[in-house]
Design a protein around this motif. Sequence first.
Motif, short mmCIF file in Angstrom:
data_model
loop_
_atom_site.label_atom_id
_atom_site.label_comp_id
_atom_site.label_asym_id
_atom_site.label_seq_id
_atom_site.Cartn_x
_atom_site.Cartn_y
_atom_site.Cartn_z
N ILE A 2 0.72 -1.22 -0.11
CA ILE A 2 0.05 0.11 0.15
C ILE A 2 0.89 1.39 -0.05
O ILE A 2 0.62 2.22 -0.74
CB ILE A 2 -1.03 -0.27 1.16
N ALA A 3 2.13 1.16 0.81
CA ALA A 3 2.92 2.37 1.07
C ALA A 3 3.53 2.68 -0.53
O ALA A 3 3.51 3.93 -1.10
CB ALA A 3 4.04 2.28 2.00
N VAL A 4 3.92 1.64 -1.27
CA VAL A 4 4.60 1.83 -2.51
C VAL A 4 3.64 2.19 -3.50
O VAL A 4 3.96 3.37 -4.22
CB VAL A 4 5.12 0.30 -2.93
N LEU A 5 2.49 1.78 -3.54
CA LEU A 5 1.30 2.30 -4.34
C LEU A 5 0.79 3.53 -4.16
O LEU A 5 0.87 4.48 -4.83
CB LEU A 5 0.08 1.31 -4.15
N MET A 6 0.83 4.13 -2.84
CA MET A 6 0.33 5.70 -2.54
C MET A 6 1.07 6.46 -2.86
O MET A 6 0.86 7.46 -3.57
CB MET A 6 -0.20 5.35 -1.11
N LEU A 7 2.53 6.22 -2.51
CA LEU A 7 3.71 7.13 -2.97
C LEU A 7 3.91 7.26 -4.18
O LEU A 7 4.17 8.38 -4.85
CB LEU A 7 4.85 6.63 -2.10
N THR A 8 3.77 5.88 -5.04
CA THR A 8 3.89 6.03 -6.43
C THR A 8 2.81 6.84 -7.40
O THR A 8 3.00 7.94 -8.00
CB THR A 8 3.89 4.68 -7.18
N LEU A 9 1.57 6.66 -6.50
CA LEU A 9 0.21 7.57 -7.25
C LEU A 9 0.49 8.90 -6.76
O LEU A 9 0.13 9.96 -7.85
CB LEU A 9 -0.96 7.16 -6.47
N ALA A 10 1.15 9.32 -5.70
CA ALA A 10 1.40 10.58 -5.49
C ALA A 10 2.22 11.12 -6.43
O ALA A 10 2.07 12.37 -7.02
CB ALA A 10 1.79 10.96 -3.90
N VAL A 11 3.26 10.71 -6.83
CA VAL A 11 4.32 11.33 -7.65
C VAL A 11 3.50 11.27 -9.17
O VAL A 11 3.54 12.18 -9.74
CB VAL A 11 5.51 10.55 -7.58
N LEU A 12 2.80 10.34 -9.47
CA LEU A 12 2.20 10.43 -10.84
C LEU A 12 1.24 11.47 -10.93
O LEU A 12 0.99 12.06 -11.88
CB LEU A 12 1.52 9.11 -11.27
N VAL A 13 0.65 11.80 -9.62
CA VAL A 13 -0.53 12.77 -9.97
C VAL A 13 0.20 14.13 -9.94
O VAL A 13 -0.44 14.78 -10.95
CB VAL A 13 -1.28 12.68 -8.45
N LEU A 14 1.31 14.37 -9.40
CA LEU A 14 2.07 15.69 -9.51
C LEU A 14 2.81 15.66 -10.75
O LEU A 14 3.11 16.95 -11.30
CB LEU A 14 3.06 15.88 -8.49
N LEU A 15 3.10 14.76 -11.28
CA LEU A 15 4.21 14.85 -12.57
C LEU A 15 3.71 15.62 -13.74
O LEU A 15 4.33 16.30 -14.51
CB LEU A 15 4.27 13.35 -13.15
N PRO A 16 2.22 15.60 -14.13
CA PRO A 16 1.94 16.28 -15.12
C PRO A 16 2.28 18.00 -14.73
O PRO A 16 2.09 18.61 -15.91
CB PRO A 16 0.39 16.01 -15.31
N LEU A 17 2.11 18.34 -13.64
CA LEU A 17 2.57 19.76 -13.22
C LEU A 17 3.80 20.04 -13.62
O LEU A 17 4.04 21.40 -13.92
CB LEU A 17 2.04 19.89 -11.94
N PHE A 18 4.64 19.13 -13.67
CA PHE A 18 6.22 19.32 -14.05
C PHE A 18 6.46 19.20 -15.53
O PHE A 18 7.51 19.77 -16.09
CB PHE A 18 7.05 18.81 -12.95
N THR A 19 5.67 18.45 -16.01
CA THR A 19 6.14 18.14 -17.59
C THR A 19 5.36 18.97 -18.37
O THR A 19 5.30 18.89 -19.66
CB THR A 19 5.60 16.57 -17.82
N GLY A 20 4.29 19.70 -17.89
CA GLY A 20 3.59 20.63 -18.76
C GLY A 20 2.32 19.94 -19.48
O GLY A 20 1.74 20.56 -20.09
N SER A 21 1.98 18.64 -19.26
CA SER A 21 0.81 18.03 -19.81
C SER A 21 -0.43 17.98 -18.85
O SER A 21 -1.23 17.36 -19.27
CB SER A 21 1.22 16.49 -19.85
N GLY A 22 -0.22 18.63 -17.71
CA GLY A 22 -1.21 18.64 -16.67
C GLY A 22 -2.29 19.69 -17.15
O GLY A 22 -1.86 20.71 -18.02
N SER A 23 -3.64 19.80 -16.52
CA SER A 23 -4.53 20.82 -16.78
C SER A 23 -4.42 22.02 -15.93
O SER A 23 -3.74 21.98 -14.87
CB SER A 23 -5.97 20.24 -16.56
#
Length: 218
Positions: free
Chosen positions: A197-218
């Motif tokens: 669960i820890a690995v999954l949640m922390l991975t999801l947290a990174v993936l959720v923020l990633l578009p903000l830094f790559t410019g692909s987020g809304s």
Amino acid sequence: MSTSVALAAALAGFALGFSMIVAIGAQNTFVLRQGIRREHVLAVVAICALSDVVLISLSIAGTGFVLGALPWLMTVVRVAGALFLGGYGVLAARRALRREADALSVSGAEPDAASRRRSLLAAIGTCLAVTWLNPHVYLDIAIVGSLANSHGDARWLFGAGIAAASVLWFTTLGFGARMLAPVFARPLAWRILDALIAVLMLTLAVLVLLPLFTGSGS
């Protein structure tokens, strides 16, 4: 509207609902854990199912267009969701690393009324957070809204199909998880689950923020 058109719309919604809901994520992981522990399962299942009904209704009513017109809302949702997922992941990691037993137990003293209330409120709060702070939910709103409205007068039947899939899935996941109870009678099984669960949640947290830094987020 003919019966065949109505049935086709409902079945299409049901199929879409399962394809979107049956996936490993924060919400399903939380429901699974509550089901295994047999803690407030009815409340958790009801919140998840009712939340989906509300979100589906909002998507068909046009919330997707609002999110499209106000893209900054998605940024707020992403940051809030990532913070929650990260915090939940850290807590799961702490549970996985601690030494004391956390096995499923059917014996021992019953918790008092105050403890049960605190436990219920904590479960409700966490369930609402993993449901409403998930940014992917709001991305799904736009998709569901667009697909539903493509069915014209049958759009609400399409939405009803999605809602039916949601109710069936969460009921099965929550109440069916208790069959895994014998496996989780050992502390090691809980530690492994919490580590995953820890690995999954922390991975999801990174993936959720990633578009903000790559410019692909809304």
